[in-house]
Write an enzyme that holds these catalytic residues in place. Structure first.
Site, PDB file in Angstrom:
ATOM      1  N   GLU A  69       1.477  -2.420   9.260  1.00 55.67           N
ATOM      2  CA  GLU A  69       1.049  -1.827   7.982  1.00 55.67           C
ATOM      3  C   GLU A  69      -0.374  -2.270   7.693  1.00 55.67           C
ATOM      4  OE1 GLU A  69       3.663  -2.655   4.654  1.00 55.67           O
ATOM      5  OE2 GLU A  69       5.444  -2.374   5.898  1.00 55.67           O
ATOM      6  N   GLU A 120       8.742  -7.670   6.858  1.00 59.29           N
ATOM      7  CA  GLU A 120       8.088  -8.771   6.126  1.00 59.29           C
ATOM      8  C   GLU A 120       9.070  -9.861   5.669  1.00 59.29           C
ATOM      9  OE1 GLU A 120       4.388  -6.235   4.282  1.00 59.29           O
ATOM     10  OE2 GLU A 120       6.040  -6.711   2.966  1.00 59.29           O
TER      11      GLU A 120
HETATM   12  C1  BG6 Z   1       4.359  -3.991   2.018  1.00 58.01           C
HETATM   13  C2  BG6 Z   1       5.723  -3.341   2.106  1.00 58.01           C
HETATM   14  O1  BG6 Z   1       4.480  -5.284   1.590  1.00 58.01           O
HETATM   15  O2  BG6 Z   1       3.452  -3.433   1.152  1.00 58.01           O
HETATM   16  C3  BG6 Z   1       5.738  -1.859   1.794  1.00 58.01           C
HETATM   17  O3  BG6 Z   1       6.292  -3.544   3.369  1.00 58.01           O
HETATM   18  C4  BG6 Z   1       4.839  -1.601   0.604  1.00 58.01           C
HETATM   19  O4  BG6 Z   1       7.070  -1.456   1.581  1.00 58.01           O
HETATM   20  C5  BG6 Z   1       3.443  -2.030   0.947  1.00 58.01           C
HETATM   21  O5  BG6 Z   1       4.875  -0.282   0.151  1.00 58.01           O
HETATM   22  C6  BG6 Z   1       2.411  -1.751  -0.116  1.00 58.01           C
HETATM   23  O6  BG6 Z   1       2.838  -2.294  -1.332  1.00 58.01           O
HETATM   24  P1  BG6 Z   1       2.922  -1.420  -2.647  1.00 58.01           P
HETATM   25  O7  BG6 Z   1       3.557  -2.286  -3.641  1.00 58.01           O
HETATM   26  O8  BG6 Z   1       1.516  -1.068  -2.965  1.00 58.01           O
HETATM   27  O9  BG6 Z   1       3.734  -0.221  -2.314  1.00 58.01           O
END
Ligand code: BG6
Length: 486
Positions: A383, A189
């Site tokens: 993701e 990201e």
């Molecule tokens: C993404 C990241 O932006 O979001 C991850 O690449 C992260 O590392 C994921 O865990 C979800 O965000 P969070 O803050 O809920 O863990």
């Protein structure tokens, strides 16, 4: 007839070293930014309260040798449990597993002349464990875990020397895993840096007048480093595919007023496209140039930087997708909700999860079409998922219908996009096994199919339990996305 997922579609999941491995001071590893991020109990959904990294917070953390309030130091102890955990992913039928390598493990002093063999031996084992089950390892070279030594010795990515250090580190990985790892991601990201510069670029001078210039300079160095890494990956192993990645902030106009449409176009450029254009098309976009001019930003660009960017672009476009937002020319009286790293305007047509992130499966189809149309390169969803408060029942079950609902709606939209003609070839949902939250360092914000019995402060048996979604995803993979029912 509607198109189906391609036969060799890469179904799987993704984690990051700094949220899963733990073992923060073992095997020669030195401190990273996430190791300094102190847990805060969050006012969920109301306002964004992510942990802020500063020079002071790092100094405070350095004095603390305990992990209790620094959850990323313990992660879920994947460093020791990788065998058991990967076996569970295999049981679900994973075709691909995305994980990251910790730079501070491999080069503990940042500029060591040789890599730390102990760290590489650990990653050898993780890679072998995947291959043993026919799971393809997909490796992120740098996922939000800036080594503190690189901040202290060099001032983070603002310093051009980081390019050489990153390239050296990447080459070590490419050489070591050339016959074993095909897919690589250069930076997780990359667009997050503009909002989280201390965390991702290790540039801490936030009070400085030209801070934004420093961030954009740091990003320029990352783009060049990513291009060079792509070049060497191909030289070392012509079969390898190197992807870039952004967190996609899909946005819609608040109304059909033309001004709102313009505001949307600008937000899309500013939050997403200007980062992708450089890495996918190999040049700064007209928008990026205009933006820098407006901000009085003058980048230090060496003569052949632009040639390097042009010559070695990403092989595929990777992105994360969690939520969407809206854009307005006049947002003064509009309601906000929290989103991934930024607060966003509330969309009355969408529901949100307990952290305020707006759930928008259709937006995923929109985004896939939008990206494919613009870049005409294969897409990979790196993701996707939703954080939730799960309840472990006495019989070891976790009934997580909400997770199944979220993921199945998103997968349906992926199928629609494939049917639209988009070249989508993989999906690694986020956090198949519960890990520590990136933004808040909570454990209770869970994404996984596998429940890890551990609370925010590290208490619990650490045992792994299969949630209802575990069996659901297993069936999704087994039927290649044909059966999404529970
Ligand atoms: C993404 C990241 O932006 O979001 C991850 O690449 C992260 O590392 C994921 O865990 C979800 O965000 P969070 O803050 O809920 O863990």
């Amino acid at each position: 007839m509607k198109k189906e997922f391609p036969e060799n579609f890469l179904w799987g999941g993704a984690i990051a070293a700094c949220q899963a491995e733990g073992a923060w001071n073992l095997g020669g590893k030195t401190l990273t930014v996430p190791d300094t991020m102190k847990y805060v109990d969050i006012d969920r959904g109301k306002a964004l309260k992510q942990i802020h990294v500063t020079r002071e917070s790092i100094e405070e953390a350095k004095k603390e040798s305990d992990a209790t309030y620094y959850p990323k130091r313990r992660g879920i102890d994947f460093y020791h449990t990788y065998k058991e955990d990967i076996a569970l992913l295999h049981e679900m039928g994973f075709k691909v597993f995305r994980f990251s390598v910790s730079w501070a493990r491999v080069f503990p002093n940042g500029n060591d002349s040789t890599p730390n063999e102990k760290a590489l031996e650990y990653y050898d084992k993780v890679v072998e464990e995947c291959l043993k089950y026919g799971i393809e390892p997909l490796v992120t070279i740098s996922h939000f875990d800036m080594p503190i030594v690189l901040i202290e010795k060099f001032g983070g990515w603002y310093n051009r020397e980081l390019i050489d250090l990153y390239v050296k580190y990447s080459k070590v990985l490419f050489e070591r895993y050339k016959d074993k790892v095909k897919h690589w991601i250069t930076f997780n990201e990359i667009n997050m840096s503009i909002k989280a510069g201390p965390k991702t670029l290790g540039i801490l001078n936030e009070n400085q007048e030209n801070y934004e210039e420093m961030l954009l300079q740091g990003l320029h160095h990352q783009y060049v480093a990513a291009s060079l890494a792509t070049k060497y990956a191909h030289e070392i192993s012509p079969e390898s595919k190197v992807g870039c990645m952004v967190a996609y902030f899909t946005t819609y106009p608040h109304t059909c007023a033309p001004e709102d449409a313009l505001a949307m176009q600008k937000d899309d450029q500013l939050r997403n496209l200007m980062y992708l254009d450089i890495q996918a098309k190999g040049q700064y976009s007209y928008f990026a140039k205009k933006y820098m001019k407006e901000k009085n930003v003058t980048l230090k660009v060496l003569e052949n930087d632009l040639e390097i960017l042009k010559a070695y672009t990403a092989d595929f476009i990777g992105f994360s997708y969690y939520m969407s937002m809206i854009s307005s020319a006049n947002s003064e009286n509009l309601e906000l909700t929290s989103g991934n790293v930024i607060n966003v305007l509330k969309n009355p047509y969408l529901e949100a999860n307990e952290w305020g992130w707006q759930i928008d499966p259709t937006g995923l189809r929109y985004t896939l079409n939008h990206l494919y149309d613009r870049y005409q390169k294969p897409l990979f969803i790196l993701e996707n998922g939703t954080g939730a408060l799960d309840k472990l029942n006495e019989d070891g079950s976790v009934h997580d219908d909400y997770r199944i609902a979220y993921l199945s709606e998103h997968i349906k939209q992926m199928k629609e996009a494939i049917n639209d003609g988009v070249d989508l070839y993989g999906y690694t949902m986020w956090g198949p096994i519960d890990i520590i939250s990136s933004s808040t360092s909570e454990m209770k914000k869970r994404y996984g199919f596998i429940f890890v019995d551990q609370d925010d402060l590290g208490e619990g048996s650490k045992k792994r339990y299969k949630k209802d979604s575990f069996y659901w995803y297993k069936n999704v993979i087994a039927t290649n996305g044909r059966d999404l029912e529970k």
